[in-house]
Design a protein around this motif. Structure first.
Motif: not given
Length: 76
Positions: A1-9, A68-76
């Motif tokens: 599974m490939n996962v894109y995760i955007e987070f605060e810091n 906490p701190g995860v802004i965006n997540i999606e499976e690629l």
């Protein structure tokens, strides 16, 4: 599974890795990006993960998005 995760810091990255280690998951690849913006640093990462046992992907995404701190997540 490939996962894109955007987070605060970058500290949130440690929490994400800790989650994967407690879920019987092997991380096989990591691509980490850190961007400086006027409002602060934004980070994102693409993980390639393998599960030791089958898990519904929507459940995994939901668990990670609750960190906490995860802004965006999606499976690629």
């Amino acid at each position: 599974m490939n996962v894109y995760i955007e987070f605060e810091n970058p500290q949130v990255f440690d929490n994400i890795l800790a989650h994967f280690s407690t879920e019987a998951t092997t991380v096989t690849d990591i691509e980490f990006n850190k961007n400086h913006t006027p409002t602060g640093d934004k980070c994102n990462v693409v993980f390639t993960v393998r599960f030791r046992k089958r898990q519904p992907h929507d459940k995994v995404l939901s668990q990670i998005s609750s960190i906490p701190g995860v802004i965006n997540i999606e499976e690629l």
